[in-house]
Scaffold this motif. Structure first.
Motif, PDB file in Angstrom:
ATOM      1  N   GLU A 118       1.062  -3.382   6.333  1.00 19.70           N
ATOM      2  CA  GLU A 118       2.278  -2.489   6.592  1.00 19.70           C
ATOM      3  C   GLU A 118       3.646  -3.049   5.705  1.00 19.70           C
ATOM      4  O   GLU A 118       4.595  -2.278   5.753  1.00 19.70           O
ATOM      5  N   ALA A 121       5.143  -2.378  -0.189  1.00 22.68           N
ATOM      6  CA  ALA A 121       6.294  -1.336  -0.417  1.00 22.68           C
ATOM      7  C   ALA A 121       5.514  -0.011  -1.210  1.00 22.68           C
ATOM      8  O   ALA A 121       4.468  -0.357  -1.790  1.00 22.68           O
ATOM      9  N   PRO A 122       5.997   0.843  -0.909  1.00 21.92           N
ATOM     10  CA  PRO A 122       5.640   2.210  -1.772  1.00 21.92           C
ATOM     11  C   PRO A 122       5.729   2.008  -3.209  1.00 21.92           C
ATOM     12  O   PRO A 122       6.610   1.199  -3.588  1.00 21.92           O
ATOM     13  N   ILE A 123       4.525   2.240  -3.993  1.00 20.43           N
ATOM     14  CA  ILE A 123       4.786   2.205  -5.383  1.00 20.43           C
ATOM     15  C   ILE A 123       5.148   3.208  -6.220  1.00 20.43           C
ATOM     16  O   ILE A 123       4.463   4.218  -6.326  1.00 20.43           O
ATOM     17  N   PHE A 124       6.447   3.165  -6.898  1.00 22.09           N
ATOM     18  CA  PHE A 124       6.955   4.061  -7.798  1.00 22.09           C
ATOM     19  C   PHE A 124       7.702   2.956  -8.838  1.00 22.09           C
ATOM     20  O   PHE A 124       8.566   2.729  -9.187  1.00 22.09           O
ATOM     21  N   VAL A 263       2.319   6.039  -9.345  1.00 18.28           N
ATOM     22  CA  VAL A 263       2.857   6.294  -8.073  1.00 18.28           C
ATOM     23  C   VAL A 263       1.492   6.106  -6.831  1.00 18.28           C
ATOM     24  O   VAL A 263       0.422   6.798  -7.165  1.00 18.28           O
ATOM     25  N   ALA A 264       1.824   5.467  -5.842  1.00 20.57           N
ATOM     26  CA  ALA A 264       0.779   5.294  -4.882  1.00 20.57           C
ATOM     27  C   ALA A 264       1.524   4.769  -3.741  1.00 20.57           C
ATOM     28  O   ALA A 264       2.428   3.909  -3.607  1.00 20.57           O
ATOM     29  N   LEU A 265       1.104   5.371  -2.376  1.00 15.40           N
ATOM     30  CA  LEU A 265       1.569   5.033  -1.077  1.00 15.40           C
ATOM     31  C   LEU A 265       0.557   4.465  -0.367  1.00 15.40           C
ATOM     32  O   LEU A 265      -0.165   5.169   0.206  1.00 15.40           O
ATOM     33  N   PRO A 266       0.485   3.040  -0.064  1.00 16.63           N
ATOM     34  CA  PRO A 266      -0.459   2.112   0.962  1.00 16.63           C
ATOM     35  C   PRO A 266      -0.069   2.824   2.288  1.00 16.63           C
ATOM     36  O   PRO A 266       1.093   2.714   2.609  1.00 16.63           O
ATOM     37  N   PRO A 267      -1.066   3.255   2.957  1.00 19.39           N
ATOM     38  CA  PRO A 267      -1.038   3.250   4.389  1.00 19.39           C
ATOM     39  C   PRO A 267      -0.412   1.986   5.189  1.00 19.39           C
ATOM     40  O   PRO A 267      -0.751   0.868   4.742  1.00 19.39           O
ATOM     41  N   LYS A 268       0.406   2.113   6.157  1.00 21.50           N
ATOM     42  CA  LYS A 268       1.179   1.044   7.056  1.00 21.50           C
ATOM     43  C   LYS A 268       0.324   0.751   7.892  1.00 21.50           C
ATOM     44  O   LYS A 268       0.531   0.916   9.240  1.00 21.50           O
ATOM     45  N   LEU A 277      -5.890   3.313  -1.362  1.00 25.64           N
ATOM     46  CA  LEU A 277      -4.828   3.704  -2.130  1.00 25.64           C
ATOM     47  C   LEU A 277      -5.342   4.814  -3.139  1.00 25.64           C
ATOM     48  O   LEU A 277      -6.627   4.893  -3.679  1.00 25.64           O
TER      49      LEU A 277
END
Length: 283
Positions: A118, A121-124, A263-268, A277
């Motif tokens: 959790e 961090a969101p990856i941008f 761009v990638a958003l790991p679930p918290k 991912l």
């Protein structure tokens, strides 16, 4: 009562134009760097098997309006398929990143109290592809090939770019081509799987990336005669650098792009040691 009129534009930071960003994104080359998750996919032997099955089927329950639904039950490690390691995943001499006592952090029944998935961090971010197989002139590296710091120097020179602090560094071995053959992909029917050794691990850490990733199941070299996972210790526990595993870098490597936006958003997932991912590269 004053009516609030909040729209997306009013929430955007100054200088950020949503329409321009959307237009630029729609016009960019897009590369999906993840593998499809499915029963039978390769799972590193350190993790439990992945299993998914239908739990409810259409027709089990039919509402008076005619509606029916289906859903599934999934079991396995969060290190299944394309995934990112949280900083609680690896320790060095009993300590997590930042000197946190690993035994204390994992005590109890609620997973890790600190550095769990959790907190990723969101990856941008900017990402750099180091195509080791391509630079060495092979489709795929040999089993248990140890990527050296010199290899990475050559890849960086061939990419004609630099690695900046906070970037994501992607290493291509070519082994994504073996994804459909689990024993071969995992190196179980050979001397092992390729990846960076300790020297290359320290080279990567010195560049201070946010994360590193590869197209193998363990990122670092897996030589069955000497498996230490020391590169995980160096990157995660000693330098706070995330590791992304099981990437598909084939299409990106076939393109001319070596520097991309990732761009990638790991679930918290609270207290988890990793998270699925789906990274997308934009160029």
């Amino acid at each position: 009562m004053t009516e609030l009129n909040i729209n997306a534009a009013s929430l955007a930071p100054a200088g950020f134009d949503i329409d321009t960003w959307l237009a630029d994104t729609a016009g960019a080359a897009q590369f999906d760097l993840s593998h499809v998750m499915a029963k039978g996919m390769p799972i590193h032997p350190a993790h439990p098997p992945f299993h998914i099955t239908l739990n409810n089927r259409h027709g089990d329950t039919v509402r008076y309006c005619g509606h029916s639904s289906a859903n599934e039950l999934m079991c396995g490690s969060l290190h299944s398929g394309t995934h990112i390691d949280a900083l609680c995943h690896a320790s060095s001499h009993g300590k997590l990143f930042g000197g946190i006592d690993a035994a204390e952090a994992q005590a109890g029944t609620e997973l890790f109290k600190v550095l769990g998935a959790e907190t990723i961090a969101p990856i941008f971010r900017r990402a750099v592809l180091l195509d080791v197989a391509g630079v060495l002139g092979v489709d795929a590296l040999e089993p248990a090939y140890e990527v050296t710091a010199a290899d990475l120097d050559h890849c960086l020179a061939a990419a004609d770019t630099e690695i900046r602090p906070g970037d994501v560094v992607l290493l291509r071995s070519g082994w994504a081509a073996y994804w459909a053959d689990s024993p071969r992909y995992l190196g179980l029917d050979s001397a092992g799987a390729p990846g960076p050794g300790v020297e290359a691990g320290r080279w990567l850490a010195a560049h201070r990336p946010f994360a590193v990733g590869s197209d193998t199941s363990a990122f670092e070299v897996m030589n069955h005669h000497d498996i230490t996972l020391e590169v995980h210790k160096i990157l995660i526990a000693e330098h706070g650098i995330h590791i992304i595993e099981n990437l598909d870098l084939q299409a990106l490597a076939a393109s001319p792009h070596r520097t991309v936006a990732l761009v990638a958003l790991p679930p918290k997932i609270a207290g988890a040691t990793g998270a699925p991912l789906r990274p997308i590269a934009l160029a």
